[in-house]
Scaffold this motif. Structure first.
Motif, short mmCIF file in Angstrom:
data_model
loop_
_atom_site.label_atom_id
_atom_site.label_comp_id
_atom_site.label_asym_id
_atom_site.label_seq_id
_atom_site.Cartn_x
_atom_site.Cartn_y
_atom_site.Cartn_z
N ILE A 2 0.81 -1.23 -0.17
CA ILE A 2 -0.12 -0.11 -0.10
C ILE A 2 0.76 1.11 0.07
CG2 ILE A 2 -0.40 0.27 2.67
CD1 ILE A 2 -3.18 0.45 0.12
N LEU A 3 2.01 1.24 0.53
CA LEU A 3 2.95 2.48 0.75
C LEU A 3 3.42 2.67 -0.86
CD1 LEU A 3 4.84 1.85 3.97
CD2 LEU A 3 3.16 3.60 3.41
N ILE A 4 3.61 1.52 -1.60
CA ILE A 4 4.23 1.50 -2.88
C ILE A 4 3.19 2.39 -3.80
CG2 ILE A 4 4.95 0.45 -5.00
CD1 ILE A 4 6.08 -1.51 -3.30
N SER A 5 2.00 2.05 -3.48
CA SER A 5 0.82 3.02 -4.16
C SER A 5 0.85 4.41 -3.94
CB SER A 5 -0.55 2.26 -3.85
OG SER A 5 -1.00 2.65 -2.67
N GLY A 6 1.27 4.80 -2.58
CA GLY A 6 1.35 6.28 -2.28
C GLY A 6 2.61 6.94 -2.92
N ILE A 7 3.74 5.98 -2.92
CA ILE A 7 5.00 6.66 -3.62
C ILE A 7 4.65 6.82 -5.12
CG2 ILE A 7 7.31 5.97 -4.41
CD1 ILE A 7 7.72 4.43 -1.61
N ALA A 8 3.72 5.82 -5.77
CA ALA A 8 3.59 6.07 -7.13
C ALA A 8 2.45 7.03 -7.50
CB ALA A 8 2.62 4.74 -7.75
N LEU A 9 1.64 7.42 -6.33
CA LEU A 9 0.83 8.53 -6.56
C LEU A 9 1.27 10.03 -6.49
CD1 LEU A 9 -2.43 7.40 -4.72
CD2 LEU A 9 -2.27 8.23 -7.07
N MET A 10 2.72 9.92 -5.70
CA MET A 10 3.63 11.04 -5.60
C MET A 10 4.12 11.42 -6.86
SD MET A 10 2.75 12.54 -2.51
CE MET A 10 1.12 11.97 -3.04
N LEU A 11 4.69 10.27 -7.44
CA LEU A 11 5.30 10.34 -8.62
C LEU A 11 4.12 10.89 -9.81
CD1 LEU A 11 7.58 10.04 -10.73
CD2 LEU A 11 7.07 7.54 -10.81
N LEU A 12 3.03 10.45 -9.70
CA LEU A 12 2.01 10.70 -10.71
C LEU A 12 1.77 12.38 -10.65
CD1 LEU A 12 -0.32 9.96 -12.83
CD2 LEU A 12 -1.73 9.51 -10.68
N THR A 13 1.72 13.07 -9.40
CA THR A 13 1.37 14.31 -9.12
C THR A 13 2.58 14.97 -10.22
OG1 THR A 13 0.42 13.80 -7.19
CG2 THR A 13 1.44 16.11 -7.44
N VAL A 14 3.70 14.53 -9.82
CA VAL A 14 4.86 15.59 -10.45
C VAL A 14 4.87 15.18 -11.83
CG1 VAL A 14 7.41 15.49 -10.68
CG2 VAL A 14 6.24 15.15 -8.59
N VAL A 15 4.58 14.00 -12.41
CA VAL A 15 4.46 13.54 -13.89
C VAL A 15 3.34 14.49 -14.65
CG1 VAL A 15 4.00 11.92 -15.71
CG2 VAL A 15 5.63 11.33 -13.88
N LEU A 16 1.94 14.23 -14.06
CA LEU A 16 0.87 15.34 -14.45
C LEU A 16 1.40 16.88 -14.27
CD1 LEU A 16 -1.99 13.59 -12.70
CD2 LEU A 16 -1.54 13.47 -15.10
N THR A 17 1.93 17.16 -13.66
CA THR A 17 2.35 18.57 -13.55
C THR A 17 3.37 18.80 -14.87
OG1 THR A 17 2.13 18.39 -11.22
CG2 THR A 17 3.25 20.50 -12.12
N LEU A 18 4.24 18.02 -14.69
CA LEU A 18 5.20 18.05 -15.96
C LEU A 18 4.57 18.17 -17.28
CD1 LEU A 18 8.12 15.83 -15.07
CD2 LEU A 18 8.42 18.26 -15.52
N PHE A 19 3.32 17.19 -17.42
CA PHE A 19 2.64 17.27 -18.74
C PHE A 19 2.03 18.68 -18.98
CE2 PHE A 19 2.37 12.60 -18.59
CZ PHE A 19 3.38 12.57 -19.59
N THR A 20 1.50 19.15 -17.82
CA THR A 20 0.89 20.51 -18.29
C THR A 20 1.85 21.62 -18.37
OG1 THR A 20 0.70 20.97 -15.83
CG2 THR A 20 -1.09 19.75 -16.94
N SER A 21 2.83 21.52 -17.46
CA SER A 21 4.05 22.83 -17.68
C SER A 21 4.72 22.62 -18.82
CB SER A 21 4.91 22.53 -16.25
OG SER A 21 5.53 21.52 -16.43
N THR A 22 4.91 21.54 -19.43
CA THR A 22 5.72 21.33 -20.74
C THR A 22 4.84 21.66 -21.91
OG1 THR A 22 5.75 18.95 -20.79
CG2 THR A 22 7.79 20.17 -19.59
N ALA A 23 3.72 21.54 -22.01
CA ALA A 23 2.59 21.63 -23.22
C ALA A 23 3.07 23.13 -23.81
CB ALA A 23 1.33 21.61 -22.71
#
Length: 168
Positions: A2-23
């Motif tokens: 379950i902690l791995i899913s939390g880490i993955a969600l933190m990575l997802l936050t940064v990746v989603l922000t990268l997608f919107t910021s590099t558009a």
């Protein structure tokens, strides 16, 4: 796991922000905007449901794994056991904030947004970590109330997801 899913969600936050910021949409992005968007995305999309899932799962494990009856033999009051689990949830929230900071700084090292300074990185890192802790406090009543129901941790995730989106 379950902690791995939390880490993955933190990575997802940064990746989603990268997608919107590099558009390529004509917007100017610098490191300050990047940090602000990570805090916004973390606050509204991922963190409330993430910490509700993890803390709720920690609470529900005793019933799910049928170990609560063994723990009740020991003279530990249920309230103290719950308090310990909620404190653990707060520590996990801080840990996930630190992990989000690491992912943010790695993304900055790769993308190299202009305006990066050490002072801004320290300030942004502190804001991310403190924000995660306060988001945990914000969803804590949801976690506590839903923990009284069998399978309530999934209800907490749904309510926290709606709560996060409502924050937008």
């Amino acid at each position: 796991h379950i902690l791995i899913s939390g880490i993955a969600l933190m990575l997802l936050t940064v990746v989603l922000t990268l997608f919107t910021s590099t558009a390529i949409d004509g917007s100017y992005w610098d490191f300050r905007n990047f940090i602000e968007q990570i805090i916004k995305n973390n606050m509204s999309m991922t963190f409330p449901m993430c910490i509700s899932l993890i803390t709720g799962y920690i609470i529900a494990r005793e019933v799910k794994d049928d170990t609560l009856k063994n723990i009740q033999v020991i003279s530990i009051p249920y309230r103290k056991m719950m308090t310990g689990k909620l404190i653990l949830g707060a520590l996990i929230a801080i840990l996930l904030g630190i992990i989000c900071v690491v992912f943010t700084l790695v993304a900055q090292a790769i993308i190299k947004f202009p305006g990066f300074t050490f002072d801004l990185a320290i300030k942004g890192s502190a804001q991310i970590i403190v924000n995660c802790f306060f988001l945990y406090l914000a969803v804590l009543p949801i976690i506590i109330i839903t923990s009284r129901f069998l399978g309530g941790h999934m209800l907490a995730v749904i309510i926290s997801l709606i709560y996060g989106y409502g924050g937008m």
